[in-house]
Enzyme design. Structure first.
Site, mmCIF file in Angstrom:
data_model
loop_
_atom_site.group_PDB
_atom_site.id
_atom_site.type_symbol
_atom_site.label_atom_id
_atom_site.label_comp_id
_atom_site.label_asym_id
_atom_site.label_seq_id
_atom_site.Cartn_x
_atom_site.Cartn_y
_atom_site.Cartn_z
ATOM 1 N N HIS A 92 0.880 -1.180 0.000
ATOM 2 C CA HIS A 92 0.000 0.000 0.000
ATOM 3 C C HIS A 92 0.921 1.234 0.000
ATOM 4 C CE1 HIS A 92 -2.727 2.960 1.918
ATOM 5 N NE2 HIS A 92 -3.727 2.184 1.573
ATOM 6 N N ASP A 106 3.265 -4.309 7.970
ATOM 7 C CA ASP A 106 2.011 -3.552 7.886
ATOM 8 C C ASP A 106 0.867 -4.549 8.054
ATOM 9 O OD1 ASP A 106 -0.324 -2.354 7.059
ATOM 10 O OD2 ASP A 106 0.467 -1.599 5.157
ATOM 11 N N GLN A 142 -4.452 -5.241 7.128
ATOM 12 C CA GLN A 142 -5.466 -6.165 6.600
ATOM 13 C C GLN A 142 -5.369 -7.541 7.239
ATOM 14 O OE1 GLN A 142 -7.855 -5.186 4.664
ATOM 15 N NE2 GLN A 142 -7.081 -3.257 3.823
ATOM 16 N N CYS A 158 -4.754 2.544 -3.551
ATOM 17 C CA CYS A 158 -3.496 3.071 -2.963
ATOM 18 C C CYS A 158 -2.353 2.094 -3.207
ATOM 19 C CB CYS A 158 -3.635 3.351 -1.475
ATOM 20 S SG CYS A 158 -4.902 4.549 -1.091
HETATM 21 N N1 PMP Z 1 -1.771 -0.551 4.598
HETATM 22 C C1 PMP Z 1 -2.740 -1.320 4.074
HETATM 23 C C2 PMP Z 1 -2.412 -2.696 3.597
HETATM 24 C C3 PMP Z 1 -4.048 -0.816 3.988
HETATM 25 O O1 PMP Z 1 -5.008 -1.589 3.468
HETATM 26 C C4 PMP Z 1 -4.317 0.481 4.464
HETATM 27 C C5 PMP Z 1 -5.717 1.062 4.384
HETATM 28 N N2 PMP Z 1 -6.323 0.917 3.130
HETATM 29 C C6 PMP Z 1 -3.278 1.233 5.006
HETATM 30 C C7 PMP Z 1 -2.017 0.686 5.058
HETATM 31 C C8 PMP Z 1 -3.481 2.616 5.515
HETATM 32 O O2 PMP Z 1 -4.305 2.636 6.639
HETATM 33 P P1 PMP Z 1 -4.785 4.035 7.246
HETATM 34 O O3 PMP Z 1 -5.358 4.801 6.088
HETATM 35 O O4 PMP Z 1 -5.831 3.651 8.231
HETATM 36 O O5 PMP Z 1 -3.603 4.684 7.850
#
Ligand code: PMP
Length: 403
Positions: free
Chosen positions: A121, A198, A201, A362
């Site tokens: 992401h 990270d 998910q 993203c």
């Molecule tokens: N990493 C992953 C794998 C995500 O799916 C997301 C949210 N779509 C994020 C990071 C970012 O999370 P946040 O917008 O809550 O900071």
């Protein structure tokens, strides 16, 4: 049916969209909130609202107790024995930026390397690019196979003497792939390179014992874990948090301040400057409590089976291409439909009451890797039903025939 009982806990699931019962298949984007969370936030503002860690009056102490209780609940949920190793943040993005700027940047020199994967992401790409650009370090990228699995040997081969950080997603928000983070951790531990995972998910879908993974930092976000938006956390090994610089200075993160200099508080307070999202964390604590009342094994087995049915149905549909078919996966399905732009698809599905995400999720580099401009993504939670999957297929079939 248990799923009916679970659904009854989520008031939003009873609403209609465009005159049709809502089918909420956008859980990877943000999950819905059970009544227990909504009520905890409301109760906080109704009875306890005050700032944390400053006021000695009753409300101030109640707010502080609730906020710290949320930290302790989250820590216990993730197998973390010392809640002081859990820094509360506004989410994964803030957590990764903290490590990038507070831990890594002061340690980087020109030519050093930061290793990520092609399925990250943007939250696990851009912060590293920013610190790399400031220091002359370079970003290295481990490839993914066509089926959506990580090329583990290639990743391991990229860890070298100049690697200063490995940052890997636990579960891809696009592919649903579960990455072998414990195996990666074995390699990073052997070479002494810190590993950040990270977990955005991962934590909503299966039990995660964070310290047992063997990584050094673990970031996640609360709103995908059925808690309020603007909540999340960074777990870091005690000695690494001790060695980390604060990135945001201000109130509550200090021991003492004079114009000659400031002595920072120990972690986690050092990294929690200013007034935090107190009500949000109270809600996240309630989300963890709520999950504790469920038969999570049954809930997650139900969700997984539904995800597999969803994928099987998509794979069987003419003109549909699934992106990512890793054997180890969660209930997230990204797909493209021949001749239909993903955004048009999502708009038309919405008219049928079905909420899916469309776009690049993203994850621009991953879209490039698979040669697609955008995908539609259906992502499930334990409160989704087989009937909803059927309704999704009927809606998708209807939309597909329009083109
Ligand atoms: N990493 C992953 C794998 C995500 O799916 C997301 C949210 N779509 C994020 C990071 C970012 O999370 P946040 O917008 O809550 O900071």
């Amino acid at each position: 049916m248990s799923v009916d009982r679970w659904r009854a806990d989520f008031p939003i699931l009873a609403r209609e969209v465009h005159g049709k019962p809502l089918v909420y298949f956008d859980n990877a984007n943000t999950a819905q909130k059970p009544r227990a969370v909504i009520e905890a936030v409301s109760e906080f503002y109704t009875r306890h609202n005050a700032n944390v860690a400053r006021a000695v009056h009753t409300l101030g102490e109640e707010a502080t107790t609730l906020y710290e209780a949320a930290r302790a609940k989250l820590a216990a949920f993730l197998g973390i024995t010392d809640p002081h190793e859990l820094v509360l943040s506004s989410g994964t993005t803030a957590a990764i930026n903290l490590v990038a700027h507070g831990y890594l940047r002061p340690r980087l020199q020109a030519g050093d390397e930061i290793l990520v994967t092609a399925m990250e992401h943007h939250a696990n790409i851009v912060p590293w690019q920013i610190v790399a650009a400031a220091t002359g370090a370079v970003l290295k990228v481990a490839p993914v196979h066509d089926d959506g699995t990580l090329d583990l040997p290639a990743l391991l081969a990229l860890i070298g003497p100049r690697t200063k950080m490995v940052a890997v997603v636990h579960v891809s928000n696009v592919l649903g792939t579960i990455n072998p983070v414990a195996e990666i951790a074995k390699a990073t531990r052997a070479t002494g390179v810190p590993l950040l995972v990270d977990g955005s998910q991962a934590v909503p879908h299966f039990p995660v014992d964070v310290p047992a993974l063997g990584c050094d930092f673990y970031a996640f976000t609360g709103h995908k874990l059925f808690g309020p938006t603007g909540t999340g956390a960074l777990w870091g090994k005690g000695e690494l948090l001790e060695a980390m610089q604060p990135v945001i200075g201000g109130g509550e993160m200090i021991e003492s301040v004079s114009f000659e200099g400031t002595v920072f508080a120990p972690p986690p307070r050092r990294f929690e400057a200013g007034t935090p999202n107190i009500a949000g964390f109270v809600g996240l604590g309630a989300a963890v409590d709520y999950l504790g009342t469920l038969d999570l094994v049954a809930a997650r087995a139900h969700e997984h089976a539904l995800g597999e049915a969803l994928r099987a149905g998509l794979a069987a549909m003419p003109g549909v291409r699934l992106i990512g078919e890793a054997p180890e996966r969660v209930a997230v399905a990204s797909f493209v439909v021949e001749g239909v732009h993903a955004t048009d698809l999502a708009v038309l599905l919405d008219l049928e009451g079905v909420a899916v995400r469309s776009g690049q999720h993203c994850a621009h580099p991953l879209m490039q890797r698979y040669g697609v401009g955008a995908t539609a993504r259906a992502s499930l939670a334990f409160y989704n039903t087989a009937e909803e999957v059927e309704r999704f297929f009927l809606a998708l079939d209807k939309v597909r025939r329009m083109f």
